[in-house]
Design a protein around this motif. Structure first.
Motif, PDB file in Angstrom:
ATOM      1  N   LEU A  61      47.037  53.983  32.260  1.00 19.72           N
ATOM      2  CA  LEU A  61      47.694  53.359  31.111  1.00 19.72           C
ATOM      3  C   LEU A  61      46.458  52.828  30.329  1.00 19.72           C
ATOM      4  O   LEU A  61      46.120  52.351  29.043  1.00 19.72           O
ATOM      5  N   ALA A  62      45.300  52.656  31.153  1.00 19.84           N
ATOM      6  CA  ALA A  62      43.976  51.921  30.537  1.00 19.84           C
ATOM      7  C   ALA A  62      42.700  52.904  31.111  1.00 19.84           C
ATOM      8  O   ALA A  62      42.046  52.383  31.929  1.00 19.84           O
ATOM      9  N   PRO A  63      42.754  53.969  30.832  1.00 24.26           N
ATOM     10  CA  PRO A  63      41.643  55.146  31.336  1.00 24.26           C
ATOM     11  C   PRO A  63      40.102  54.785  31.347  1.00 24.26           C
ATOM     12  O   PRO A  63      39.514  55.080  32.052  1.00 24.26           O
ATOM     13  N   ALA A  64      39.729  53.993  30.292  1.00 24.48           N
ATOM     14  CA  ALA A  64      38.431  53.427  30.037  1.00 24.48           C
ATOM     15  C   ALA A  64      38.051  52.313  30.939  1.00 24.48           C
ATOM     16  O   ALA A  64      36.907  51.862  30.739  1.00 24.48           O
ATOM     17  N   ALA A  65      39.078  51.673  31.292  1.00 19.72           N
ATOM     18  CA  ALA A  65      38.757  50.189  32.089  1.00 19.72           C
ATOM     19  C   ALA A  65      38.277  50.611  33.433  1.00 19.72           C
ATOM     20  O   ALA A  65      38.871  51.297  34.436  1.00 19.72           O
ATOM     21  N   GLU A  66      37.017  50.264  33.909  1.00 18.96           N
ATOM     22  CA  GLU A  66      36.426  50.673  34.960  1.00 18.96           C
ATOM     23  C   GLU A  66      36.699  50.087  36.263  1.00 18.96           C
ATOM     24  O   GLU A  66      36.759  50.325  37.391  1.00 18.96           O
ATOM     25  N   ARG A  67      37.201  48.669  36.062  1.00 20.72           N
ATOM     26  CA  ARG A  67      37.805  47.875  37.300  1.00 20.72           C
ATOM     27  C   ARG A  67      38.535  46.773  36.789  1.00 20.72           C
ATOM     28  O   ARG A  67      38.701  46.551  35.688  1.00 20.72           O
ATOM     29  N   LEU A  68      39.285  46.206  38.086  1.00 16.70           N
ATOM     30  CA  LEU A  68      39.997  45.168  37.876  1.00 16.70           C
ATOM     31  C   LEU A  68      39.452  44.039  37.723  1.00 16.70           C
ATOM     32  O   LEU A  68      38.646  43.663  38.764  1.00 16.70           O
ATOM     33  N   LEU A  69      39.666  43.035  36.763  1.00 20.66           N
ATOM     34  CA  LEU A  69      38.932  41.776  36.961  1.00 20.66           C
ATOM     35  C   LEU A  69      39.900  40.689  37.090  1.00 20.66           C
ATOM     36  O   LEU A  69      41.084  40.754  36.749  1.00 20.66           O
ATOM     37  N   PHE A  70      39.541  39.355  37.564  1.00 14.82           N
ATOM     38  CA  PHE A  70      40.339  38.517  37.676  1.00 14.82           C
ATOM     39  C   PHE A  70      39.621  37.339  36.687  1.00 14.82           C
ATOM     40  O   PHE A  70      38.103  37.213  36.650  1.00 14.82           O
ATOM     41  N   ARG A  71      40.414  36.447  36.242  1.00 18.29           N
ATOM     42  CA  ARG A  71      39.793  35.523  35.200  1.00 18.29           C
ATOM     43  C   ARG A  71      40.346  33.924  35.544  1.00 18.29           C
ATOM     44  O   ARG A  71      41.612  33.911  35.645  1.00 18.29           O
ATOM     45  N   VAL A  72      39.533  33.092  35.745  1.00 19.95           N
ATOM     46  CA  VAL A  72      39.762  31.938  36.123  1.00 19.95           C
ATOM     47  C   VAL A  72      39.983  31.235  34.801  1.00 19.95           C
ATOM     48  O   VAL A  72      38.900  31.024  33.863  1.00 19.95           O
ATOM     49  N   THR A  73      40.955  30.212  34.580  1.00 19.25           N
ATOM     50  CA  THR A  73      41.202  29.607  33.236  1.00 19.25           C
ATOM     51  C   THR A  73      41.635  28.241  33.766  1.00 19.25           C
ATOM     52  O   THR A  73      42.295  28.143  34.669  1.00 19.25           O
ATOM     53  N   THR A  74      41.260  27.296  32.816  1.00 16.03           N
ATOM     54  CA  THR A  74      41.429  25.912  33.129  1.00 16.03           C
ATOM     55  C   THR A  74      42.988  25.436  32.732  1.00 16.03           C
ATOM     56  O   THR A  74      43.454  25.722  31.919  1.00 16.03           O
ATOM     57  N   ARG A  75      43.625  24.713  33.901  1.00 15.31           N
ATOM     58  CA  ARG A  75      45.041  24.192  33.609  1.00 15.31           C
ATOM     59  C   ARG A  75      44.998  22.798  32.850  1.00 15.31           C
ATOM     60  O   ARG A  75      45.538  22.389  32.076  1.00 15.31           O
ATOM     61  N   LYS A  76      43.951  22.125  33.566  1.00  8.52           N
ATOM     62  CA  LYS A  76      43.505  20.645  33.016  1.00  8.52           C
ATOM     63  C   LYS A  76      42.122  20.386  33.150  1.00  8.52           C
ATOM     64  O   LYS A  76      41.170  21.452  33.658  1.00  8.52           O
ATOM     65  N   LYS A  77      41.690  19.358  32.527  1.00  7.81           N
ATOM     66  CA  LYS A  77      39.938  19.107  32.399  1.00  7.81           C
ATOM     67  C   LYS A  77      39.512  19.275  34.032  1.00  7.81           C
ATOM     68  O   LYS A  77      39.832  18.480  34.936  1.00  7.81           O
ATOM     69  N   ASP A  78      38.569  19.928  34.050  1.00  2.47           N
ATOM     70  CA  ASP A  78      37.583  20.303  35.264  1.00  2.47           C
ATOM     71  C   ASP A  78      36.610  18.883  35.491  1.00  2.47           C
ATOM     72  O   ASP A  78      35.620  18.930  34.638  1.00  2.47           O
ATOM     73  N   GLU A  79      36.880  17.618  36.311  1.00  2.00           N
ATOM     74  CA  GLU A  79      35.914  16.689  36.166  1.00  2.00           C
ATOM     75  C   GLU A  79      35.059  16.912  37.351  1.00  2.00           C
ATOM     76  O   GLU A  79      34.124  15.839  37.594  1.00  2.00           O
TER      77      GLU A  79
END
Length: 268
Positions: A61-79
């Motif tokens: 489905l994505a032959p040019a994608a070399e690897r699986l990434l994981f992405r961390v995103t904020t749910r709320k402000k990081d203090e």
């Protein structure tokens, strides 16, 4: 009513694993000395391995994608004043720090030692501050474009991880209800009339880092506006009249211009 019920089920099947995590105890991630968060989306290493397996299995489905990434995103402000850190931690003191870049992306390697130690993914933040999601991107595309095949593979990875986490009973129940083992194929399937058109209208949601003004699905001379909700956009990934090479063009809310209201070239 049946349409509403089927769409509700499609939402719940992706959230069930998160609910189970609420009851689990948390660890402390030294040396930061704050409660470690096992993200409700990505927790046990065996679940991550299921995602890695799905990535390899459906790589076409994505032959040019070399690897699986994981992405961390904020749910709320990081203090927290501490730099964000991520690692695998398990039994008998097993620890494997993972490198995370400035954009919050990281990879998770295959590790027999991590499996043997029943490892889990840990962030040095309190629970609920961040979420972690798989991300697949074909190289060369700008940040405001997402290839449809990449999104389809992301769904495959997400569903594989969900299946690895929820009880087998629920996997079999959902398979029976949807009459398919490919849950991603449900979202936008134009040929499925069992739910009074629910499959055609049930689209899979994807999150972005920034608020959206619009999302336009483009495939050659054909295009269609997609539903946008804040920082997310919904895609009919199960509708295979759209090719894997189709592209979702995102317009950020802060950069919206008069072109955001243009009529698509053709209807889907």
């Amino acid at each position: 009513m049946r349409r509403l019920s089927s769409i509700t089920l499609a939402t719940l099947l992706l959230c069930g694993a998160a609910g189970a995590a609420e009851k689990e105890a948390v660890r402390e991630l030294d040396p930061v000395h704050v409660n470690a968060m096992r993200n409700p989306e990505v927790r046990k290493y065996k679940v991550i391995v299921a995602g890695l397996d799905a990535f390899e299995r459906d790589r076409k489905l994505a032959p040019a994608a070399e690897r699986l990434l994981f992405r961390v995103t904020t749910r709320k402000k990081d203090e927290s004043p501490e730099p964000l850190a991520v690692r695998l931690a398990g039994d008998d003191g097993f620890k494997l720090p993972l490198a995370i870049d400035a954009s919050g992306r990281f990879t998770v390697p295959r590790s027999e030692a991590a499996l043997d130690a029943a490892s889990e993914l840990e962030l040095n933040r309190k629970k609920g501050v961040y979420r972690t999601e798989p991300e697949i991107r074909t190289p060369g595309l700008p940040d405001n474009q997402r290839r449809l095949g990449d999104l389809r593979l992301e769904c495959k990875v997400t569903i594989a991880m969900a299946k690895a986490e929820i009880p087998t009973f629920w996997v079999l129940t959902i398979n029976t209800f949807l009459m398919r083992t490919d849950w991603c194929g449900f979202f936008g399937d134009p040929d499925d009339t069992r739910f009074e058109g629910a499959s055609r209208h049930a689209h899979f949601g994807y999150r972005t880092d920034r608020p959206l003004a619009r999302a336009l699905l483009v495939d050659g001379n054909r295009s269609a506006l997609l539903k946008v909700e804040g920082r997310s956009f919904n895609v009919p990934i199960g509708n295979h009249t759209w090719s894997d090479d189709a592209v979702v063009e995102l317009t950020w809310a802060e950069a919206a211009t008069g072109t955001a209201g243009e009529t698509p070239r053709t209807a889907p």
